[in-house]
Design a protein around this motif. Structure first.
Motif, PDB file in Angstrom:
ATOM      1  N   ARG A 171       0.719  -1.740  -0.211  1.00  0.00           N
ATOM      2  CA  ARG A 171       0.229  -0.390   0.023  1.00  0.00           C
ATOM      3  C   ARG A 171       0.864   0.974  -0.039  1.00  0.00           C
ATOM      4  N   PHE A 172       1.958   0.832   0.400  1.00  0.00           N
ATOM      5  CA  PHE A 172       2.802   1.806   0.870  1.00  0.00           C
ATOM      6  C   PHE A 172       3.476   2.531  -0.320  1.00  0.00           C
ATOM      7  N   LEU A 173       4.256   1.242  -0.918  1.00  0.00           N
ATOM      8  CA  LEU A 173       4.626   1.397  -2.214  1.00  0.00           C
ATOM      9  C   LEU A 173       3.543   2.196  -3.359  1.00  0.00           C
ATOM     10  N   HIS A 174       2.421   2.129  -3.457  1.00  0.00           N
ATOM     11  CA  HIS A 174       1.235   2.296  -4.554  1.00  0.00           C
ATOM     12  C   HIS A 174       1.401   4.272  -4.016  1.00  0.00           C
ATOM     13  N   SER A 175       1.711   3.990  -3.288  1.00  0.00           N
ATOM     14  CA  SER A 175       1.192   6.100  -2.493  1.00  0.00           C
ATOM     15  C   SER A 175       2.147   6.589  -2.983  1.00  0.00           C
ATOM     16  N   ALA A 176       1.768   7.602  -2.693  1.00  0.00           N
ATOM     17  CA  ALA A 176       2.702   8.797  -3.576  1.00  0.00           C
ATOM     18  C   ALA A 176       4.159   8.986  -2.302  1.00  0.00           C
ATOM     19  N   GLU A 177       3.370   9.060  -1.189  1.00  0.00           N
ATOM     20  CA  GLU A 177       4.686   8.759  -0.070  1.00  0.00           C
ATOM     21  C   GLU A 177       5.946   8.110  -0.267  1.00  0.00           C
ATOM     22  N   GLY A 178       5.407   6.596  -0.970  1.00  0.00           N
ATOM     23  CA  GLY A 178       6.634   6.173  -1.318  1.00  0.00           C
ATOM     24  C   GLY A 178       7.519   6.164  -2.435  1.00  0.00           C
ATOM     25  N   GLN A 179       7.178   6.942  -2.944  1.00  0.00           N
ATOM     26  CA  GLN A 179       8.554   7.312  -3.891  1.00  0.00           C
ATOM     27  C   GLN A 179      10.250   6.883  -3.431  1.00  0.00           C
ATOM     28  N   SER A 180      10.268   6.978  -2.581  1.00  0.00           N
ATOM     29  CA  SER A 180      11.531   6.920  -2.755  1.00  0.00           C
ATOM     30  C   SER A 180      12.240   5.248  -2.171  1.00  0.00           C
ATOM     31  N   CYS A 181      11.059   4.913  -1.808  1.00  0.00           N
ATOM     32  CA  CYS A 181      10.628   3.222  -1.605  1.00  0.00           C
ATOM     33  C   CYS A 181      10.703   2.829  -3.219  1.00  0.00           C
ATOM     34  N   ARG A 182      10.090   2.957  -4.117  1.00  0.00           N
ATOM     35  CA  ARG A 182       9.931   2.733  -4.940  1.00  0.00           C
ATOM     36  C   ARG A 182      10.701   2.964  -6.505  1.00  0.00           C
ATOM     37  N   THR A 183      11.351   3.766  -6.050  1.00  0.00           N
ATOM     38  CA  THR A 183      12.890   4.148  -7.304  1.00  0.00           C
ATOM     39  C   THR A 183      14.419   4.014  -6.486  1.00  0.00           C
ATOM     40  N   ARG A 184      15.002   4.234  -5.093  1.00  0.00           N
ATOM     41  CA  ARG A 184      15.930   3.457  -4.278  1.00  0.00           C
ATOM     42  C   ARG A 184      15.435   2.409  -3.631  1.00  0.00           C
ATOM     43  N   GLY A 185      14.806   1.627  -3.725  1.00  0.00           N
ATOM     44  CA  GLY A 185      14.711   0.513  -3.123  1.00  0.00           C
ATOM     45  C   GLY A 185      14.424   0.297  -1.869  1.00  0.00           C
ATOM     46  N   CYS A 186      13.768  -1.013  -0.801  1.00  0.00           N
ATOM     47  CA  CYS A 186      13.632  -1.019   0.301  1.00  0.00           C
ATOM     48  C   CYS A 186      14.445   0.380   1.876  1.00  0.00           C
ATOM     49  N   ARG A 187      13.975   0.629   2.514  1.00  0.00           N
ATOM     50  CA  ARG A 187      14.398   1.590   3.115  1.00  0.00           C
ATOM     51  C   ARG A 187      15.089   0.703   4.450  1.00  0.00           C
ATOM     52  N   SER A 195      24.683  -3.086   3.976  1.00  0.00           N
ATOM     53  CA  SER A 195      24.119  -2.948   2.378  1.00  0.00           C
ATOM     54  C   SER A 195      24.732  -1.239   2.018  1.00  0.00           C
ATOM     55  N   GLN A 196      25.040  -0.280   3.020  1.00  0.00           N
ATOM     56  CA  GLN A 196      25.479   1.060   1.697  1.00  0.00           C
ATOM     57  C   GLN A 196      26.273   1.716   1.904  1.00  0.00           C
ATOM     58  N   ASN A 197      27.753   0.003   1.649  1.00  0.00           N
ATOM     59  CA  ASN A 197      28.421  -0.332   0.749  1.00  0.00           C
ATOM     60  C   ASN A 197      28.441  -0.682  -0.661  1.00  0.00           C
ATOM     61  N   LEU A 198      27.093  -1.083  -0.879  1.00  0.00           N
ATOM     62  CA  LEU A 198      27.733  -1.769  -2.253  1.00  0.00           C
ATOM     63  C   LEU A 198      26.973  -0.982  -3.815  1.00  0.00           C
ATOM     64  N   GLN A 199      27.105   0.353  -3.265  1.00  0.00           N
ATOM     65  CA  GLN A 199      27.114   1.387  -4.623  1.00  0.00           C
ATOM     66  C   GLN A 199      25.712   0.489  -5.669  1.00  0.00           C
ATOM     67  N   ARG A 200      24.788   0.042  -5.120  1.00  0.00           N
ATOM     68  CA  ARG A 200      23.555  -0.617  -5.567  1.00  0.00           C
ATOM     69  C   ARG A 200      22.860   1.059  -6.941  1.00  0.00           C
ATOM     70  N   GLN A 201      22.998   1.371  -8.313  1.00  0.00           N
ATOM     71  CA  GLN A 201      22.582   2.159  -8.810  1.00  0.00           C
ATOM     72  C   GLN A 201      20.604   1.860  -8.625  1.00  0.00           C
ATOM     73  N   ASP A 202      20.150   3.321  -8.728  1.00  0.00           N
ATOM     74  CA  ASP A 202      18.493   3.683  -8.734  1.00  0.00           C
ATOM     75  C   ASP A 202      18.330   2.913  -9.366  1.00  0.00           C
ATOM     76  N   ALA A 205      17.517  -0.699  -8.430  1.00  0.00           N
ATOM     77  CA  ALA A 205      16.638  -0.403  -7.434  1.00  0.00           C
ATOM     78  C   ALA A 205      14.850  -0.510  -8.078  1.00  0.00           C
ATOM     79  N   ALA A 206      14.787   0.682  -8.924  1.00  0.00           N
ATOM     80  CA  ALA A 206      13.452   0.811  -9.564  1.00  0.00           C
ATOM     81  C   ALA A 206      13.046  -0.667 -10.176  1.00  0.00           C
TER      82      ALA A 206
END
Length: 224
Positions: A171-187, A195-202, A205-206
């Motif tokens: 539900r959050f992913l489908h909402s406007a507030e979920g844009q960060s998770c949709r485009t950059r991956g699970c918070r 995981s922050q050392n991986l440099q996964r491209q956006d 993630a998207a």
């Protein structure tokens, strides 16, 4: 034949060795397996190779799964083994723990000794030889003082002592507030210090989040 040789060949294909073990009968490895090797994305190299692949460009469904089938199959043939894909239905989470590199995290997701909560497995290679194994690692959560994953999810879908609340997450992913998770991956996964050392491209993630959301939409439609 050595794990080092397989690891080097896998990295050239955008994959990294994420664990290995000698399977027992109840591990459900292919018959005759002496060593089972787990392979995951080699971040950020995998995405560059995948974007240039025929599977990415042909517009057909499941491009990354088809890429994995081709690449894992080629590696397995080269080293005299058998490729095993997640879509084949094997117990990859059990295999992760058996490898001594994967562990249950405080929020229930698998956490890896080197890449943290961003671990994923593109497949495994079952080898007939019983090869020397790397030493097992302790869970990284044991020495993580702050455990930021436990508070990172904005809707509490991933929290300590509770099952993953998939509907709340979706539900959050489908909402406007979920844009960060949709485009950059699970918070929660991104909050893991390893995981922050991986440099996964956006873009990567998207891609994964879109597939996750699409699968949920498809399931909703089938059950409606």
């Amino acid at each position: 034949m050595s794990l080092a040789a397989l690891s080097g060949a896998a990295r050239a294909c955008g994959l990294a060795l994420r664990g290995a073990f000698h399977p027992l009968p109840d591990d459900h490895a292919p018959e005759g397996t002496g060593t089972l090797v787990l392979l995951g994305p080699d971040e950020p190299g995998l995405w560059t190779l995948f974007e240039a692949s025929p599977e990415y460009e042909d517009g057909r469904p499941a491009p990354l799964d088809r890429w994995s089938t081709r690449v894992l199959g080629g590696l397995a043939q080269r080293f005299g083994g058998t490729a095993v894909l997640p879509s084949d239905g094997p117990p990859f989470l059990r295999w992760a723990e058996r490898s001594g590199q994967g562990f249950p995290s405080p929020i229930g997701l698998c956490v890896h000794a080197k890449v943290g909560l961003m671990i994923s497995y593109r497949g495994a290679i079952a080898l007939p030889e019983r090869l020397p194994l790397p030493a097992a690692s302790p869970s990284p959560c044991e020495t993580c003082a702050t455990r930021p994953c436990t508070t990172a999810c904005p809707v509490g879908a991933l929290s300590v002592g509770k099952p993953y609340d998939v509907p709340a997450c979706q539900r959050f992913l489908h909402s406007a507030e979920g844009q960060s998770c949709r485009t950059r991956g699970c918070r929660a996964r991104r909050a893991c210090p390893l995981s922050q050392n991986l440099q996964r491209q956006d873009q990567q993630a998207a891609f994964h989040m879109a597939a996750f959301m699409g699968n949920w939409d498809d399931n909703k439609g089938e059950s409606a």
